[in-house]
Design an enzyme around this catalytic site. Structure first.
Site, PDB file in Angstrom:
ATOM      1  N   LYS A   7      18.385  -6.121  31.643  1.00 30.24           N
ATOM      2  CA  LYS A   7      18.579  -5.065  30.648  1.00 30.24           C
ATOM      3  C   LYS A   7      17.322  -4.828  29.814  1.00 30.24           C
ATOM      4  O   LYS A   7      17.143  -3.757  29.252  1.00 30.24           O
ATOM      5  CB  LYS A   7      19.786  -5.389  29.781  1.00 30.24           C
TER       6      LYS A   7
HETATM    7  C1  LIG Z   1      24.857  -5.979  32.736  1.00 28.30           C
HETATM    8  C2  LIG Z   1      24.660  -6.961  33.832  1.00 28.30           C
HETATM    9  C3  LIG Z   1      25.083  -6.699  35.164  1.00 28.30           C
HETATM   10  C4  LIG Z   1      25.841  -5.429  35.542  1.00 28.30           C
HETATM   11  O1  LIG Z   1      25.029  -4.285  35.477  1.00 28.30           O
HETATM   12  P1  LIG Z   1      25.727  -2.822  35.393  1.00 28.30           P
HETATM   13  O2  LIG Z   1      24.615  -1.874  35.217  1.00 28.30           O
HETATM   14  O3  LIG Z   1      26.635  -2.894  34.200  1.00 28.30           O
HETATM   15  O4  LIG Z   1      26.473  -2.632  36.660  1.00 28.30           O
HETATM   16  C5  LIG Z   1      24.813  -7.646  36.142  1.00 28.30           C
HETATM   17  N1  LIG Z   1      24.195  -8.805  35.847  1.00 28.30           N
HETATM   18  C6  LIG Z   1      23.795  -9.105  34.588  1.00 28.30           C
HETATM   19  C7  LIG Z   1      23.128 -10.414  34.332  1.00 28.30           C
HETATM   20  C8  LIG Z   1      24.010  -8.200  33.547  1.00 28.30           C
HETATM   21  O5  LIG Z   1      23.604  -8.510  32.291  1.00 28.30           O
END
Ligand SMILES: *Cc1c(COP(=O)(O)O)cnc(C)c1O
Length: 463
Positions: free
Chosen positions: A112
């Protein structure tokens, strides 16, 4: 470039306004009016370029005539200077066919950061130029909060309020949010679940007087700018493995469908993607939907990969819009049925279009731990439980041997001490930033699961 809503009745906006409003006023999500096209020569050139250079080439056309487009090279440089590796998103080879794309080298050690570090700089600049301020409000089950706070702390034009479920995030995740001393950062422990936190955020957005008074803005993946920033690493990874002269495939640990939708966008822009694998844990609503055509809400089960413990997968709406040939009335009908009946049935034609590029696989808890162990035993790499779900799904893909599979590694294992204890006992290497968290002072606001209490707090603490 203009942006239109998946529900068809919100105003068409330019890039900056779409970014700042986050959710469209008709409840839909913004998508670009047309998909930017990159020709083969451009994509081929990416394998010799830095991550930052590719980011500028891929993202500029999405910004249209926004002033942000001119300043993008600076923002990209600053955003990715916060990463601990100059490659930003390096590849590691696991087998002849499977490669791991390491997306966890940013400040909060989850993918993220890739989008959030850029989004914070774009938003701050747009607000300052307008002489405006915003209150950023978000709910988190763990990773979004840490990434948002790391990216937005110290930015003059924003105050940031992150709601997390008290006692239901990992120690590491909580400390990443609560050990930040900046006065405009507020980590709020809600006496409730993640779903409660999300309902509070929605209620705040739906109170239009409050929304205007506090200039609310959102940073979860309903915000187009976040999805957009994630398109870049699909291109950099694919180009390193021979695209566009060779097809590639991706396996993507999926929750809210933001990350994998970025992969779909890359395909629409001209990247030859043979398949996009939706990798889910036992919360497999998307896998069931792809198989049966029926999207039906169920209960959420807590797993080792909590960032994918989700039922309402917001960005799936963007895909529905695309595979329905951008028929907003159709999307409205699906979403109304979801609200009223907790389910909807996807049209045959739309489902067939989806299946041309998407596949799905479900990895259970036992398999997740086994894959964490297997990857360490065979490759010496410690991976997190979300990344393990991705690798497990990659192993189930049935593709020609000459199509490389890129499995997205979405977080560093140090963020998930419980799964690590179960799979590895202890990690060989814990990043210094995680070790240092233990000594830092925590600052937490506790609030009841009550919208008035949350609104009061925001009103009195926004600057
Ligand atoms: C948010 C997240 C996901 C999922 O991603 P999306 O875009 O919500 O599908 C997968 N793995 C981790 C570690 C995350 O923080």
């Amino acid at each position: 470039m203009k942006y239109i809503s998946t529900r068809g009745s919100a105003p068409t906006l330019g890039f900056e306004d779409a970014m700042l409003s986050s959710l469209a006023s008709d409840g839909g999500l913004y998508v670009p009016q047309e998909w930017v096209q990159l020709d083969k020569a451009v994509i081929a050139s990416f394998c010799d370029k830095s991550y930052e250079a590719v980011a500028v080439e891929v993202l500029t056309p999405f910004m249209g005539d926004s002033v942000l487009a001119q300043r993008l090279p600076d923002f990209v440089a600053q955003a990715y200077a916060t990463f601990s590796t100059p490659e930003v998103a390096p590849l590691a080879q696991l087998t002849d066919q499977i490669h791991l794309l390491e997306l966890y080298h940013g400040p909060s050690l989850a993918f993220k950061d890739v989008a959030m570090q850029l989004l914070a700089r774009l938003m701050d600049d747009a607000l300052i130029r307008r002489g405006a301020r915003a209150s950023i409000i978000g709910a988190t089950s763990g990773d979004t909060g840490g990434a948002a706070i790391a990216a937005f702390r110290g930015r003059e034009a924003v105050d940031i309020f992150i709601l997390y479920p008290d006692g239901r995030v990992s120690d590491v995740q909580r400390r990443q949010m609560t050990s930040v001393s900046d006065a405009h950062v507020h980590a709020i422990a809600i006496d409730g679940t993640f779903d409660d936190c999300q309902s509070l955020v929605k209620a705040a957005f739906n109170d239009s007087a409050f929304r205007t008074q506090c200039a609310l803005s959102g940073v979860n993946s309903i915000n187009w700018a976040r999805v957009m920033a994630q398109i870049v690493y699909y291109f950099t990874a694919a180009a390193q493995l021979g695209a566009p002269d060779r097809q590639v495939a991706f396996s993507v640990p999926t929750g809210n469908f933001g990350d994998i939708f970025a992969g779909y966008a890359a395909a629409r822009m001209g990247l030859p993607i043979a398949q996009l694998m939706i990798a889910t844990n036992v919360n497999d609503i998307l896998a069931r939907t792809l198989q049966s055509g029926r999207y039906a809400l169920g209960a959420v089960t807590a797993t080792h990969s909590p960032s994918m413990d989700i039922q309402v997968s917001s960005n799936f709406e963007r895909l529905l819009f695309e595979v329905s040939n951008r028929d907003a009335a159709k999307v409205c009908a699906y979403m109304n049925a979801l609200t009223q009946e907790g389910a909807f049935d996807i049209d045959e034609a739309a489902l067939a279009t989806m299946r041309q590029i998407f596949a799905a696989a479900r990895i259970d808890e036992r398999e997740t731990l086994a894959i964490m162990q297997e990857v360490k035993a065979t490759h010496g790499l410690e991976i997190d439980p979300h990344s393990a779900v991705g690798v497990g799904a990659a192993q189930k893909m049935d593709l020609a041997a000459d199509i490389p599979i890129i499995s997205l590694a979405t977080a560093h294992p140090a963020k998930f001490p419980q799964a690590v204890a179960a799979a590895y006992g202890a990690l060989d290497n814990t990043p210094a930033s995680i070790t240092a968290l233990a000594d830092k002072q925590e600052r937490i606001t506790h609030l009841p699961n009550n919208i008035e209490a949350v609104q009061d707090f925001i009103r009195t603490h926004k600057r």
